[in-house]
Design a protein around this motif. Structure first.
Motif, PDB file in Angstrom:
ATOM      1  N   ARG A 127      18.750  39.082  61.343  1.00 47.97           N
ATOM      2  CA  ARG A 127      18.569  37.652  61.621  1.00 47.97           C
ATOM      3  C   ARG A 127      19.395  36.761  60.718  1.00 47.97           C
ATOM      4  NH1 ARG A 127      12.545  37.122  63.925  1.00 47.97           N
ATOM      5  NH2 ARG A 127      12.568  39.124  64.941  1.00 47.97           N
ATOM      6  N   ASN A 128      19.715  37.244  59.535  1.00 51.94           N
ATOM      7  CA  ASN A 128      20.484  36.456  58.590  1.00 51.94           C
ATOM      8  C   ASN A 128      21.912  36.271  59.129  1.00 51.94           C
ATOM      9  OD1 ASN A 128      22.546  36.467  56.238  1.00 51.94           O
ATOM     10  ND2 ASN A 128      20.641  35.722  55.331  1.00 51.94           N
ATOM     11  N   PRO A 129      22.411  35.033  59.136  1.00 50.71           N
ATOM     12  CA  PRO A 129      23.751  34.789  59.703  1.00 50.71           C
ATOM     13  C   PRO A 129      24.868  35.597  59.034  1.00 50.71           C
ATOM     14  CG  PRO A 129      22.601  32.717  59.342  1.00 50.71           C
ATOM     15  CD  PRO A 129      21.750  33.786  58.730  1.00 50.71           C
ATOM     16  N   THR A 130      24.776  35.788  57.721  1.00 50.58           N
ATOM     17  CA  THR A 130      25.804  36.567  57.022  1.00 50.58           C
ATOM     18  C   THR A 130      25.738  38.029  57.446  1.00 50.58           C
ATOM     19  OG1 THR A 130      25.731  35.060  55.140  1.00 50.58           O
ATOM     20  CG2 THR A 130      26.697  37.247  54.754  1.00 50.58           C
ATOM     21  N   ASN A 131      24.539  38.574  57.516  1.00 42.45           N
ATOM     22  CA  ASN A 131      24.367  39.960  57.951  1.00 42.45           C
ATOM     23  C   ASN A 131      24.873  40.132  59.386  1.00 42.45           C
ATOM     24  OD1 ASN A 131      23.580  42.680  57.798  1.00 42.45           O
ATOM     25  ND2 ASN A 131      21.544  42.229  58.560  1.00 42.45           N
ATOM     26  N   LYS A 132      24.551  39.181  60.245  1.00 46.67           N
ATOM     27  CA  LYS A 132      25.022  39.262  61.632  1.00 46.67           C
ATOM     28  C   LYS A 132      26.551  39.218  61.693  1.00 46.67           C
ATOM     29  CE  LYS A 132      22.471  37.138  64.920  1.00 46.67           C
ATOM     30  NZ  LYS A 132      21.648  36.087  65.565  1.00 46.67           N
ATOM     31  N   ILE A 191      21.512  41.328  51.671  1.00 51.60           N
ATOM     32  CA  ILE A 191      21.379  39.883  51.859  1.00 51.60           C
ATOM     33  C   ILE A 191      20.198  39.589  52.790  1.00 51.60           C
ATOM     34  CG2 ILE A 191      22.484  37.843  52.876  1.00 51.60           C
ATOM     35  CD1 ILE A 191      25.197  39.114  51.908  1.00 51.60           C
ATOM     36  N   GLU A 192      20.086  40.367  53.852  1.00 48.27           N
ATOM     37  CA  GLU A 192      18.992  40.219  54.830  1.00 48.27           C
ATOM     38  C   GLU A 192      17.641  40.505  54.184  1.00 48.27           C
ATOM     39  OE1 GLU A 192      17.443  39.519  58.611  1.00 48.27           O
ATOM     40  OE2 GLU A 192      19.601  39.874  58.512  1.00 48.27           O
ATOM     41  N   GLY A 193      17.642  41.456  53.252  1.00 52.84           N
ATOM     42  CA  GLY A 193      16.383  41.853  52.622  1.00 52.84           C
ATOM     43  C   GLY A 193      15.610  42.878  53.436  1.00 52.84           C
ATOM     44  N   LYS A 194      16.310  43.544  54.347  1.00 54.11           N
ATOM     45  CA  LYS A 194      15.671  44.565  55.186  1.00 54.11           C
ATOM     46  C   LYS A 194      16.572  45.782  55.284  1.00 54.11           C
ATOM     47  CE  LYS A 194      12.909  41.402  57.870  1.00 54.11           C
ATOM     48  NZ  LYS A 194      12.521  40.918  59.167  1.00 54.11           N
ATOM     49  N   LYS A 195      15.937  46.946  55.400  1.00 56.29           N
ATOM     50  CA  LYS A 195      16.682  48.198  55.535  1.00 56.29           C
ATOM     51  C   LYS A 195      17.370  48.265  56.897  1.00 56.29           C
ATOM     52  CE  LYS A 195      13.470  50.901  52.765  1.00 56.29           C
ATOM     53  NZ  LYS A 195      12.487  51.976  52.770  1.00 56.29           N
ATOM     54  N   PRO A 196      18.480  49.002  56.970  1.00 63.25           N
ATOM     55  CA  PRO A 196      19.111  49.226  58.276  1.00 63.25           C
ATOM     56  C   PRO A 196      18.124  49.909  59.234  1.00 63.25           C
ATOM     57  CG  PRO A 196      20.593  49.888  56.511  1.00 63.25           C
ATOM     58  CD  PRO A 196      19.255  49.600  55.878  1.00 63.25           C
ATOM     59  N   SER A 197      18.198  49.548  60.496  1.00 63.77           N
ATOM     60  CA  SER A 197      17.269  50.048  61.517  1.00 63.77           C
ATOM     61  C   SER A 197      17.304  51.557  61.674  1.00 63.77           C
ATOM     62  CB  SER A 197      17.584  49.401  62.867  1.00 63.77           C
ATOM     63  OG  SER A 197      17.494  48.009  62.770  1.00 63.77           O
ATOM     64  N   PHE A 198      18.475  52.172  61.446  1.00 63.91           N
ATOM     65  CA  PHE A 198      18.568  53.609  61.676  1.00 63.91           C
ATOM     66  C   PHE A 198      17.702  54.415  60.709  1.00 63.91           C
ATOM     67  CE2 PHE A 198      21.977  53.183  58.574  1.00 63.91           C
ATOM     68  CZ  PHE A 198      21.833  54.320  57.800  1.00 63.91           C
TER      69      PHE A 198
END
Length: 156
Positions: free
Chosen positions: A17-22, A123-130
């Motif tokens: 969701r974070n614009p930088t991560n996207k 930056i997002e603060g979340k682990k990659p989905s995989f």
């Protein structure tokens, strides 16, 4: 029951969701997809493959991958198949330049792009989905294709 493309995309989107991560994903995901093709492309093939142009481990893997995308959504499968063909042509053209071996360029870009991916997720603060489900490695490129389709008004 199998998940729909929208269900996969919604779940994948929770950690993007974070614009930088996207923005990082818009660069890194297609490059990683292409580098994996390049790495598979570089694996020596049996002599029997030589009689069919472009027949190698990469194109065989792309047939299976594209079938998975078609099962998920036929329109997305078509888009991902076309993208895959373009990347095969790009890899073939790069190979013809002789600048460096395909495997070396692929490995270098693979590592750089994964570093960027992990920076984006930090930056997002979340682990990659995989980390949750390995199938998300295939969802990432389709998730981007879904954005393209929606912007063009194409239903998937």
């Amino acid at each position: 029951m199998a998940k729909t493309a929208d269900q996969w995309f919604a779940e994948y989107g929770e950690s993007h969701r974070n614009p930088t991560n996207k923005a990082i994903h818009w660069v890194a995901v297609p490059v990683i997809f292409t580098t994996i093709i390049g790495l598979l492309w570089s694996i020596p093939t049996p002599a029997a493959f030589d009689s069919v142009p472009y027949l190698n481990w990469a194109t065989l893997a792309l047939v299976v991958t594209t079938a998975w995308y078609v099962h998920l959504s036929p329109p997305l499968g078509i888009g991902m198949g076309l993208f895959s063909m373009l990347m095969v042509l790009a890899i073939s053209a790069f190979e013809q330049t002789g600048l460096m071996p395909v495997w070396a360029a692929s490995l270098l870009l693979f590592v750089i792009m994964w570093i960027l991916q992990f920076v984006g997720h930090h930056i997002e603060g979340k682990k990659p989905s995989f980390f949750k489900d390995i199938q998300f490695l295939l969802i990432g490129p389709a998730w981007l294709m879904g954005f393209i389709y929606r912007s063009l008004g194409i239903r998937y």
